[in-house]
Design a protein around this motif. Sequence first.
Motif, mmCIF file in Angstrom:
data_model
loop_
_atom_site.group_PDB
_atom_site.id
_atom_site.type_symbol
_atom_site.label_atom_id
_atom_site.label_comp_id
_atom_site.label_asym_id
_atom_site.label_seq_id
_atom_site.Cartn_x
_atom_site.Cartn_y
_atom_site.Cartn_z
ATOM 1 N N PRO A 355 20.434 -26.060 -0.036
ATOM 2 C CA PRO A 355 19.321 -25.986 0.921
ATOM 3 C C PRO A 355 18.396 -24.819 0.611
ATOM 4 O O PRO A 355 18.733 -23.934 -0.185
ATOM 5 N N GLU A 356 17.231 -24.820 1.240
ATOM 6 C CA GLU A 356 16.278 -23.735 1.039
ATOM 7 C C GLU A 356 16.853 -22.407 1.529
ATOM 8 O O GLU A 356 16.609 -21.351 0.943
ATOM 9 N N HIS A 357 17.614 -22.442 2.607
ATOM 10 C CA HIS A 357 18.251 -21.248 3.146
ATOM 11 C C HIS A 357 19.421 -21.707 3.999
ATOM 12 O O HIS A 357 19.468 -22.873 4.421
ATOM 13 N N PRO A 358 20.450 -20.913 4.215
ATOM 14 C CA PRO A 358 20.585 -19.517 3.778
ATOM 15 C C PRO A 358 20.972 -19.404 2.307
ATOM 16 O O PRO A 358 21.213 -20.420 1.642
ATOM 17 N N ALA A 359 21.099 -18.166 1.820
ATOM 18 C CA ALA A 359 21.401 -17.946 0.406
ATOM 19 C C ALA A 359 22.812 -18.398 0.055
ATOM 20 O O ALA A 359 23.049 -18.900 -1.042
ATOM 21 N N VAL A 383 23.684 -36.946 1.901
ATOM 22 C CA VAL A 383 23.229 -35.722 1.232
ATOM 23 C C VAL A 383 21.953 -35.212 1.892
ATOM 24 O O VAL A 383 21.817 -34.011 2.182
ATOM 25 N N HIS A 384 21.021 -36.112 2.149
ATOM 26 C CA HIS A 384 19.760 -35.734 2.805
ATOM 27 C C HIS A 384 20.038 -35.031 4.132
ATOM 28 O O HIS A 384 19.499 -33.950 4.410
ATOM 29 N N SER A 385 20.888 -35.636 4.963
ATOM 30 C CA SER A 385 21.162 -35.066 6.277
ATOM 31 C C SER A 385 21.838 -33.708 6.178
ATOM 32 O O SER A 385 21.499 -32.780 6.919
ATOM 33 N N LEU A 386 22.797 -33.587 5.266
ATOM 34 C CA LEU A 386 23.508 -32.316 5.128
ATOM 35 C C LEU A 386 22.598 -31.207 4.618
ATOM 36 O O LEU A 386 22.593 -30.092 5.160
ATOM 37 N N LEU A 578 28.189 -34.754 11.346
ATOM 38 C CA LEU A 578 27.321 -33.579 11.245
ATOM 39 C C LEU A 578 27.624 -32.573 12.362
ATOM 40 O O LEU A 578 27.700 -31.361 12.119
ATOM 41 N N GLY A 579 27.806 -33.068 13.564
ATOM 42 C CA GLY A 579 28.134 -32.167 14.662
ATOM 43 C C GLY A 579 29.479 -31.491 14.462
ATOM 44 O O GLY A 579 29.635 -30.287 14.728
ATOM 45 N N PHE A 580 30.452 -32.263 13.973
ATOM 46 C CA PHE A 580 31.789 -31.722 13.731
ATOM 47 C C PHE A 580 31.745 -30.622 12.667
ATOM 48 O O PHE A 580 32.302 -29.526 12.850
ATOM 49 N N LEU A 581 31.090 -30.884 11.542
ATOM 50 C CA LEU A 581 31.027 -29.895 10.471
ATOM 51 C C LEU A 581 30.223 -28.674 10.894
ATOM 52 O O LEU A 581 30.535 -27.542 10.491
ATOM 53 N N ASP A 582 29.195 -28.889 11.692
ATOM 54 C CA ASP A 582 28.402 -27.755 12.173
ATOM 55 C C ASP A 582 29.258 -26.818 13.018
ATOM 56 O O ASP A 582 29.221 -25.598 12.841
ATOM 57 N N ARG A 583 30.055 -27.388 13.911
ATOM 58 C CA ARG A 583 30.920 -26.545 14.752
ATOM 59 C C ARG A 583 31.979 -25.842 13.925
ATOM 60 O O ARG A 583 32.246 -24.655 14.123
ATOM 61 N N GLU A 584 32.608 -26.569 13.006
ATOM 62 C CA GLU A 584 33.763 -26.011 12.305
ATOM 63 C C GLU A 584 33.378 -25.061 11.171
ATOM 64 O O GLU A 584 34.118 -24.131 10.867
ATOM 65 N N ALA A 592 22.248 -25.945 13.464
ATOM 66 C CA ALA A 592 20.923 -26.123 12.861
ATOM 67 C C ALA A 592 20.292 -27.400 13.386
ATOM 68 O O ALA A 592 20.959 -28.284 13.892
ATOM 69 N N ASP A 593 18.961 -27.469 13.278
ATOM 70 C CA ASP A 593 18.280 -28.718 13.612
ATOM 71 C C ASP A 593 18.594 -29.744 12.546
ATOM 72 O O ASP A 593 18.463 -29.483 11.352
ATOM 73 N N HIS A 594 19.016 -30.924 12.944
ATOM 74 C CA HIS A 594 19.397 -31.965 12.000
ATOM 75 C C HIS A 594 18.192 -32.821 11.665
ATOM 76 O O HIS A 594 17.833 -33.730 12.394
ATOM 77 N N ASP A 595 17.543 -32.523 10.563
ATOM 78 C CA ASP A 595 16.385 -33.292 10.108
ATOM 79 C C ASP A 595 16.884 -34.503 9.345
ATOM 80 O O ASP A 595 16.832 -34.565 8.128
ATOM 81 N N SER A 596 17.410 -35.486 10.088
ATOM 82 C CA SER A 596 18.029 -36.643 9.454
ATOM 83 C C SER A 596 16.984 -37.550 8.837
ATOM 84 O O SER A 596 15.861 -37.635 9.315
ATOM 85 N N PRO A 597 17.366 -38.257 7.757
ATOM 86 C CA PRO A 597 16.440 -39.207 7.149
ATOM 87 C C PRO A 597 16.224 -40.409 8.062
ATOM 88 O O PRO A 597 16.941 -40.620 9.028
ATOM 89 N N HIS A 598 15.259 -41.228 7.697
ATOM 90 C CA HIS A 598 14.884 -42.357 8.548
ATOM 91 C C HIS A 598 15.882 -43.478 8.520
ATOM 92 O O HIS A 598 15.902 -44.297 9.407
ATOM 93 N N ARG A 599 16.664 -43.563 7.474
ATOM 94 C CA ARG A 599 17.599 -44.684 7.475
ATOM 95 C C ARG A 599 18.913 -44.257 6.860
ATOM 96 O O ARG A 599 19.009 -43.294 6.133
ATOM 97 N N GLN A 600 19.923 -45.005 7.175
ATOM 98 C CA GLN A 600 21.276 -44.654 6.769
ATOM 99 C C GLN A 600 22.017 -45.908 6.402
ATOM 100 O O GLN A 600 21.732 -46.977 6.900
#
Length: 615
Positions: A355-359, A383-386, A578-584, A592-600
């Motif tokens: 990702p662009e950030h963090p380092a 991959v896009h969502s993560l 995504l919510g699970f991994l974000d918490r853990e 983080a804000d989840h900028d999910s792609p338009h389709r899955q």
Amino acid sequence: MSAAPAPAAGEERPAPGYRVHRPALPEVCPRDPALMVLTGDAGGRCEVFAVDARTGRARQVTDRPRGTLHCAIDADAAVWWFEEDEDGLGRWCFQDFHGGPVRPGLTGPSPGAPRGLAVVGDGTVAVGLGDRRGLTVHLGRRGGEGRPVLRVEGHAVLAGVSPDARLLAVTGTAASERAVAVHTAGGEAAAVLSGRDGGLWALGFAPGAGEAELLLVRQDGDRYVPATWRADGGVRLHRWCSFDTEITARWYPRGRRILVRQDRHGRSRLFTADLDRRTLAPVPVPPGSVLDAAPRPDGEVHYLWTDTATPPRAYSASGAALPAVDVPPVRVPGRHTELWTPGPDGEVHTLLSLPEHPARPPLVLLVHGGPADHDRDAYDPVVHSLVASGFAVARVNYRGSTGYGPRWRAAYGEGVGLTQVADLAAVRADVLARGLADPGAVGLWGTSWGGYLVLLALGTRPGLWRAGVAVKPLADCATAHRTGTPALRALDEALFGGTPEQVPDRYARSSPVRYAHRVRAPLLMAAATRDVKCPPEQVRTYLAALRASGVRHEEMWLDSGHDGYLGSDHVAVLRRALGFLDRELRGPGRAADHDSPHRQGRGKDRPPQSAAGDR
């Protein structure tokens, strides 16, 4: 290749802007290439559409609560689809391209699983239907009564019918004595071709009149070679056209030319091979992955291209403009690169997205299924969502993956599953040693065989991981063998060297349930109640072992099969994971804000030479 039509009146999308996309070129009518069929989005479901390229009009053909995936079009422009129930069993149906009554492809056969469809120019239809024990091939006239002409026990798929409808080709386990069998229309054996010396795969009969000729791919030592079979000459290897990694191929509509697609090191190459002139010419494609490619009657080649940052796009080899595949005009944020990590059988290749950030972001190893498959330099909505959510993503082409040659594919020196887990651990260490991710926030996410490796990694190397997501996984190897399909039983027996009764210790040593008590990282388990590839019984056994050991975990059950066609199911798993991994991996208050792609929705792009029955 045209925009997917809007959902039917009154239907509601599962999320704003969300659609299902299956990365495949349309099927084209042999006599009128302007008439096409494809699966596209219909309110968050996969459904079949008929597209007229002359007018640009698209007509939705199917409208089923659980969606429709399998489709075809024959020379008379009849549109075919497989109408299956919630357990994946059903029948082929057809309808005129412009509409009209829906008719069964053949009357008489009992419902089964789709194991091949072939319709030749005179309207003769061959249908392969599978059950828990094997394959039955039915033959008849389109819309008429189908008679069973062939029964094959164990794993088998109908691979094609000769243009004169006199011969049927059936492909089985690639490395078996009966890898490919050719039968007459009456069911008598015309040829049985062995794959014991490496592997053999059937790819269909040549179109047009003349002597029936079957296209094959054979593993020849450390190479993959196109081959052909004729009744008057047997198998002929075209060694002047060999490749160092896996290939698939298809006939051009005219002449003895084939279009070859090579999977190599996570990317694709295309070639035209002229079997008479013994020439091989590259078809220029950009760096990335070709998900599908098809030669057209005018000699043109159309292909579906993508890379990690770019959703699939349809191209013509000549540069001619094609209608756009209906995907969002977006790019995956971040930086996309690759790593080669030293290992005992050679370097392990990893596609790494940062990702662009963090380092030093949290790291998720996104583990591919198969095992005879590989991660591609291709767009993946997970991959896009993560990456958009601030995670680094490593896609590891561990030993056993395709695209790196026969030796890599056969390298299981540390045991089934355990070899692959060793590669995941090595890549984890490499990424962290380079300072590219947070060493205290490394998780795993895998589906099917990838989910199996997640469970095995959590149990055999518990100190390395902070969280795991397993979607429709293999969790108890012996139970899965007993309750699985013929194709998967054949795959297990090839990997383990026998059945659970013959080699019980090998199955036990590689089974995640054996190590469930050692798991320390929290786990999200998403499973399906109608899954025949990774059956729910063996998932429940594993979950019971986790409960008995007090391992923290979450369960998510889907009322679907292994390959769900409903976008709502895919997006529900995506959001929950995504919510699970974000918490853990990041902890409370750091979401983080989840900028999910338009389709899955993952498309299925399994080259014919990959072991049929892969999870």
